[in-house]
Design a protein around this motif. Sequence first.
Motif, PDB file in Angstrom:
ATOM      1  N   GLN A  51      37.907  32.171  49.007  1.00  0.00           N
ATOM      2  CA  GLN A  51      38.707  33.406  48.985  1.00  0.00           C
ATOM      3  C   GLN A  51      37.841  34.662  48.955  1.00  0.00           C
ATOM      4  OE1 GLN A  51      41.318  31.875  45.567  1.00  0.00           O
ATOM      5  NE2 GLN A  51      42.703  33.224  46.680  1.00  0.00           N
ATOM      6  N   CYS A  95      49.320  33.666  45.001  1.00  0.00           N
ATOM      7  CA  CYS A  95      47.917  33.512  45.394  1.00  0.00           C
ATOM      8  C   CYS A  95      47.333  34.896  45.658  1.00  0.00           C
ATOM      9  CB  CYS A  95      47.841  32.646  46.656  1.00  0.00           C
ATOM     10  SG  CYS A  95      46.161  32.360  47.229  1.00  0.00           S
ATOM     11  N   LEU A  96      46.111  35.132  45.174  1.00  0.00           N
ATOM     12  CA  LEU A  96      45.490  36.443  45.388  1.00  0.00           C
ATOM     13  C   LEU A  96      45.233  36.712  46.870  1.00  0.00           C
ATOM     14  CD1 LEU A  96      42.986  36.572  42.375  1.00  0.00           C
ATOM     15  CD2 LEU A  96      45.216  37.692  42.593  1.00  0.00           C
ATOM     16  N   HIS A 137      45.939  24.024  42.679  1.00  0.00           N
ATOM     17  CA  HIS A 137      46.047  25.097  43.668  1.00  0.00           C
ATOM     18  C   HIS A 137      44.655  25.535  44.134  1.00  0.00           C
ATOM     19  CE1 HIS A 137      47.835  29.182  44.962  1.00  0.00           C
ATOM     20  NE2 HIS A 137      46.534  29.376  45.010  1.00  0.00           N
ATOM     21  N   GLU A 138      43.726  25.685  43.167  1.00  0.00           N
ATOM     22  CA  GLU A 138      42.378  26.155  43.514  1.00  0.00           C
ATOM     23  C   GLU A 138      41.575  25.089  44.263  1.00  0.00           C
ATOM     24  OE1 GLU A 138      41.993  29.215  43.355  1.00  0.00           O
ATOM     25  OE2 GLU A 138      43.671  29.618  42.018  1.00  0.00           O
ATOM     26  N   HIS A 141      42.325  25.181  47.827  1.00  0.00           N
ATOM     27  CA  HIS A 141      41.578  26.212  48.566  1.00  0.00           C
ATOM     28  C   HIS A 141      40.259  25.656  49.097  1.00  0.00           C
ATOM     29  CE1 HIS A 141      43.761  29.976  48.257  1.00  0.00           C
ATOM     30  NE2 HIS A 141      43.941  29.843  46.970  1.00  0.00           N
TER      31      HIS A 141
HETATM   32 NI    NI Z   1      45.309  30.881  45.782  1.00  0.00          NI
END
Ligand code: NI
Length: 173
Positions: A51, A95-96, A137-138, A141
């Motif tokens: 990210q 999510c960022l 979730h991470e 990614h």
């Molecule tokens: Ni996220």
Amino acid sequence: MSILPILIHPDPRLKKAAAPVDDITEELRQLARDMLETMYHAPGIGLAAPQVGVPRRLLVMDCVKEEGAAPRPMALFNPEVVWASEDVTTYEEGCLSIPDQYADVDRPAEVRVRWIDPEGNEREEHFSGLWSTCVQHEIDHLDGKLFIDYLKPLRRQMITRKMIKLKRERARA
Ligand code: NI
């Protein structure tokens, strides 16, 4: 420490699987610290290296929510789910990299995760509740997967169109 720019979906760098870390250098430890600062600043409860445009298997998180409780900043290198419960839980995720969009996602309620900490020690921990949802979730990614990939195509396309518009507006500003 510095606050890093967070990539916004859609971006091809968010769709690629990240490479394992084989040597935790001072540079990578610094990246973990910067990612934690970036996450707290956002604010968010988790952030993965892809990210911030770094294709390595590293994530940071802190899911302590209780008012006045001590923070628990964690940095996980090469995290792996070694066990997942059959029990499923639904959580409204965000999510960022997908600002202001939230949707229910089903995931195993509890997981056991193994990783390497910044000092190079192997660690293993059982996560439940928000911590479990967040770590899964991470880790997604790191495999180039976003929470919207769990949604029906129409909903996913709608969110993606909003993000394209948001990026266009930000580019103009
Ligand atoms: Ni996220």
